[in-house]
Design an enzyme around this catalytic site. Structure first.
Site, PDB file in Angstrom:
ATOM      1  N   LYS A 208       0.858  -1.181   0.000  1.00  0.00           N
ATOM      2  CA  LYS A 208       0.000   0.000   0.000  1.00  0.00           C
ATOM      3  C   LYS A 208       0.896   1.234   0.000  1.00  0.00           C
ATOM      4  O   LYS A 208       1.700   1.430   0.907  1.00  0.00           O
ATOM      5  CB  LYS A 208      -0.912   0.002   1.225  1.00  0.00           C
ATOM      6  N   LYS A 261      -2.150  -1.482  -3.865  1.00  0.00           N
ATOM      7  CA  LYS A 261      -3.016  -0.307  -3.801  1.00  0.00           C
ATOM      8  C   LYS A 261      -2.177   0.957  -3.877  1.00  0.00           C
ATOM      9  O   LYS A 261      -1.199   1.047  -3.146  1.00  0.00           O
ATOM     10  CB  LYS A 261      -3.771  -0.352  -2.466  1.00  0.00           C
TER      11      LYS A 261
HETATM   12  C1  PBG Z   1      -7.064   3.875   5.418  1.00  0.00           C
HETATM   13  C2  PBG Z   1      -7.578   3.593   4.063  1.00  0.00           C
HETATM   14  C3  PBG Z   1      -7.459   4.465   2.983  1.00  0.00           C
HETATM   15  C4  PBG Z   1      -8.088   3.862   1.908  1.00  0.00           C
HETATM   16  C5  PBG Z   1      -8.566   2.630   2.332  1.00  0.00           C
HETATM   17  N1  PBG Z   1      -8.239   2.473   3.680  1.00  0.00           N
HETATM   18  C6  PBG Z   1      -6.891   5.827   2.902  1.00  0.00           C
HETATM   19  C7  PBG Z   1      -5.597   6.104   3.537  1.00  0.00           C
HETATM   20  O1  PBG Z   1      -4.720   5.244   3.647  1.00  0.00           O
HETATM   21  O2  PBG Z   1      -5.452   7.244   3.939  1.00  0.00           O
HETATM   22  C8  PBG Z   1      -8.192   4.495   0.555  1.00  0.00           C
HETATM   23  C9  PBG Z   1      -9.192   3.970  -0.385  1.00  0.00           C
HETATM   24  C10 PBG Z   1      -9.451   4.835  -1.552  1.00  0.00           C
HETATM   25  O3  PBG Z   1      -8.812   5.885  -1.773  1.00  0.00           O
HETATM   26  O4  PBG Z   1     -10.344   4.470  -2.317  1.00  0.00           O
HETATM   27  N2  PBG Z   1      -6.810   2.830   6.272  1.00  0.00           N
END
Ligand code: PBG
Length: 336
Positions: A208, A261
């Site tokens: 991520k 991601k």
């Molecule tokens: C946070 C989380 C995020 C997303 C999913 N879980 C945002 C972040 O890490 O700040 C993003 C999903 C998206 O942008 O569609 N745990």
């Protein structure tokens, strides 16, 4: 004599003509290497408190925060369309947030109540619950923070374990740690097994990245970090080898599915992870990717339907088995 086939005394020396296989729609269907189906799709959905409420997210047109009653109706509908799984994200009211995210493991919390209700009403839908503290903390970080603003790893993992157990207790199918703390997959797997939840799976957000593409999601949850950024836990966009390291660690710790991601700017990472594991790979087509397509389509600058299908197909071609996408319902309708 057709133009395409002029009679000539000179035989062609062009023995390979790739266009032969693209001549008709039928041939193109026969030669197609990658197919997108509704079975590939996981629908991320937002739940909030209240009743009879459905509020559109400004930066994600067509996506809503639903109160539980309307969420259940929507899930019944998407399940009818053939969507197998949803990924659930809670919108927590400010008065339930604190420094350490205690609401995240409240047995009667919003997520816990929602999972219970979904499992009762639509038992066939696969429920994936998010494990991270950002919706629950006043500061908006995914972990616990000390007085200097440092994100604490091991104490955060202890809270994530409580959160995952509370989700398993109400019947979630998969817990999905999206926080990027070190060691959380192993700690959660051990705790789930120790409590007898051997069949609750782990969908690990393994690679991520610290991405600007999450902006609209943070609007949806009101969860933008109040100070600093997430770069000490989420990965640097420039790194690929590190993604493989993260994937290998999560697999060793007990992940069932690994995730990359965001998706579109990281297709090379999906492809490399594909070479590195036999596990299923999920790709998260994140909020910013959704917003870009919606915005351009609203202006009439792109053919929305074709761009959606082309984008999701590219994720599968890169090696993803599953795609978390806010387009899931639209795509299910297109594929009917
Ligand atoms: C946070 C989380 C995020 C997303 C999913 N879980 C945002 C972040 O890490 O700040 C993003 C999903 C998206 O942008 O569609 N745990």
């Amino acid at each position: 004599m057709s133009l395409e086939n002029p009679s000539t005394t000179k035989p062609s020396n062009l023995f390979q003509r790739p266009r032969r296989l693209r001549r008709t729609a039928t041939l193109r269907r026969m030669m197609r290497e990658t197919t997108l189906t509704v079975d590939d799709l996981i629908y991320p959905m937002f739940v909030m408190e209240g009743e009879g409420q459905k509020v559109e997210i400004a930066s994600m047109p067509g996506c809503y925060r639903y109160s539980l009653d309307l969420l259940l109706k929507e899930i019944a509908e998407v399940s009818q369309l053939g969507i197998n799984a949803i990924a659930l994200f809670p919108v927590i009211s400010e008065n339930k947030k604190d420094n350490t995210g205690t609401e995240s493991y409240n047995p009667e919390g919003l997520v816990q109540q929602t999972v219970k209700a979904i499992k009762q009403a639509i038992p066939e839908i696969v429920v994936i619950t998010d494990v991270a503290l950002d919706p629950f903390t006043t500061h908006g970080h995914d972990g616990l923070v000390d007085e200097n603003g440092t994100i604490l790893n091991d104490p955060t993992v202890e809270v994530l374990v409580k959160m995952a157990l509370s989700q398993a207790a109400v019947g979630t199918d998969f817990v999905a740690p999206s926080d990027m703390m070190d060691g959380r997959i192993g700690a959660i797997r051990q705790a789930l097994d120790a409590e007898g939840y051997i069949n609750v799976g782990i969908l690990a957000y393994s690679a991520k990245y610290a991405s600007a593409y999450y902006g609209p999601f943070r609007d949806a949850l009101d969860s933008a970090p109040k100070f600093g950024d997430k770069k000490t836990y989420q990965m640097d966009a420039a790194n690929a080898r590190e993604a493989i390291k993260e994937v290998e660690l999560d697999i060793a710790e007990g992940a069932d599915i690994v995730m990359v991601k965001p998706a579109l700017a990281y297709l090379d990472i999906i492809h490399q992870v594909r070479q590195a594991t036999q596990l299923p790979i999920a790709a998260y087509n994140v909020s910013g990717e959704y917003a870009m397509i919606k915005a351009a389509a609203q202006r009439g600058w792109i053919d929305e339907k074709q761009v959606i299908l082309e984008s999701l197909t590219s994720m599968k071609r890169a090696g993803a088995d599953l795609i978390l996408t806010y387009f899931a319902k639209e795509v299910a309708l297109m594929l009917l």
